[in-house]
Scaffold this active site. Structure first.
Site, PDB file in Angstrom:
ATOM      1  N   HIS A  85       0.823  -1.209   0.000  1.00  0.00           N
ATOM      2  CA  HIS A  85       0.000   0.000   0.000  1.00  0.00           C
ATOM      3  C   HIS A  85       0.861   1.264   0.000  1.00  0.00           C
ATOM      4  O   HIS A  85       2.050   1.238   0.348  1.00  0.00           O
ATOM      5  CB  HIS A  85      -0.926   0.008   1.223  1.00  0.00           C
ATOM      6  CG  HIS A  85      -0.193   0.050   2.535  1.00  0.00           C
ATOM      7  ND1 HIS A  85       0.345   1.209   3.065  1.00  0.00           N
ATOM      8  CD2 HIS A  85       0.102  -0.931   3.424  1.00  0.00           C
ATOM      9  CE1 HIS A  85       0.929   0.945   4.218  1.00  0.00           C
ATOM     10  NE2 HIS A  85       0.804  -0.347   4.463  1.00  0.00           N
ATOM     11  N   GLU A 159      -2.006  -7.095   7.578  1.00  0.00           N
ATOM     12  CA  GLU A 159      -0.630  -6.966   8.049  1.00  0.00           C
ATOM     13  C   GLU A 159      -0.401  -7.854   9.271  1.00  0.00           C
ATOM     14  O   GLU A 159      -1.345  -8.348   9.898  1.00  0.00           O
ATOM     15  CB  GLU A 159      -0.332  -5.495   8.369  1.00  0.00           C
ATOM     16  CG  GLU A 159       1.103  -5.197   8.797  1.00  0.00           C
ATOM     17  CD  GLU A 159       2.163  -5.611   7.773  1.00  0.00           C
ATOM     18  OE1 GLU A 159       2.192  -6.807   7.422  1.00  0.00           O
ATOM     19  OE2 GLU A 159       2.973  -4.758   7.356  1.00  0.00           O
TER      20      GLU A 159
END
EC number: 3.1.3.63
Length: 373
Positions: A85, A159
């Site tokens: 990202h 994550e």
């Protein structure tokens, strides 16, 4: 220390890529193996035991067992593009994000995602897998653009779970957790917090993700996720354990590419790490890697094609052919903006010629002391 090796890995090189695949001397069963070879640093002998026995005796190593198992066979070739990202608000603040979902993309992060979209504009993706976290999903939406196919969100692409660390500034984590925070910094593979081993859990999740990605019918897959989980995806694909955490760092909106080629008789696919952390800027631009400042940098370059058949054995000492000369010139151009202090080369003709092509440009830009070996 115990390392578990379900199959022998061979590193195969050609002038453009590194290939990782099972050795021809040890062919894994196409399904998950029931036996592993266990090597201990305290003993030179190897013994075999069942997966069930290992789980009972070495429960803490369970995630490594699943991470190192050979991949299931695939029916057709597949390319997987991993993107991290863009910069998030917590990236900017230096806050530990983990799998929390409170940060969003900054303006810089949005711009990075748009640049990555343009960089990947010639890639024809069939599907896009995304982490469900806002910062990753927004990046995926920007890169995916106006395609009609919907994004596939996968919770296992979130994550790394850092539990009590999440939301803390790094100096707060150090002050509050002391030795535990130090272990996270220097020995992440064995780091334990709140009764969990985050990196081991991450490797197990990566294996789970690969199963779904490779079984998907698409031939070209975009995966948008996070630094740590993308590290785990690359590592588990090429057979690296949790000790490689933080070695395969990925910058914001960096791109890594893996190619999977099916093999006969239901064997695990050949896996080629085509690109690693390519950024919209020069892939060898100095400054930082995965958001961390670098002081020294070593760049490994392979020589161009030689006058022999490009697919032939790498033995012998042959000069480059015309394609190899062009490749070496392109490599030199890629290094134009880099200050090279020294060049170390193999004495092989093709290597020496490639090094000379690079040094001609490096000499123009900066004082370069070439060392040939």
């Amino acid at each position: 220390m115990i390392s578990i090796t379900p199959t022998t890995l061979v590193l195969h090189r050609n002038p453009s890529f590194f290939f990782f695949f099972p050795s021809t001397t040890t062919r894994p069963n196409p399904t998950y193996p029931s036996f592993f070879t266990v090597r201990s640093s305290s003993s030179s002998s190897a013994s075999s035991t069942s997966l069930q026995e290992l789980e009972k005796e070495q429960g803490e190593l369970r995630s490594e067992l699943y991470a190192s198992a050979p991949f299931l066979p695939i029916k057709s070739a597949k390319r997987v593009i991993l993107v991290r990202h863009g910069q998030s608000t917590w990236n900017e603040e230096g806050r530990i994000q983990g799998s929390s979902d409170f940060s969003v993309l900054t303006k810089k992060g949005e711009a990075q995602a748009e640049t990555s979209r343009q960089m990947l504009i010639d890639d024809s993706f069939d599907a896009c897998f995304s982490s469900p976290l806002i910062r990753s999903k927004r990046t995926a939406e920007i890169i995916w653009g106006s395609r009609e196919t919907e994004l596939i969100t996968d919770s296992d692409l979130r994550e790394i779970d850092l539990y009590s660390f999440q939301g803390l500034l790094k100096h707060e984590g150090k002050a509050k957790f002391g030795p535990a925070f130090r272990q996270w910094q220097v020995d992440a593979a064995n780091f334990n917090i709140d009764g969990h081993y985050p990196v081991r859990e991450l490797w197990a999740r990566a294996r789970s993700c690969w199963t779904r990605i490779l079984l998907h019918e698409s031939r070209s897959v975009l995966v948008v996720a996070h630094n740590a989980v993308n590290q785990a995806l690359v590592a588990t694909a090429i057979g690296l354990g949790t000790e490689y955490f933080r070695i395969l760092l990925q910058s914001n909106c960096g791109v890594s590419v893996l190619d999977f080629t099916p093999q006969p008789e239901g064997r695990s696919p050949f896996i080629c790490l085509n690109r690693l952390n390519q950024t919209p800027n020069s892939p060898i631009a100095a400054g930082s890697s995965g958001g961390r400042k670098t002081s020294n940098r070593i760049i490994l370059a392979c020589h161009g094609y030689t006058q022999s058949n490009p697919e032939a054995s790498t033995s012998g000492d042959l000069p480059m052919n015309m394609l190899g000369i062009i490749q070496s010139q392109k490599t030199a151009e890629l290094l134009l903006d880099l200050k090279v202090s020294s060049i170390i080369s193999s004495p092989k003709k093709a290597c020496f010629e490639t090094a000379m092509a690079i040094s001609r440009i490096a000499w123009v830009l900066t004082v370069c002391h070439a060392m040939w070996r």
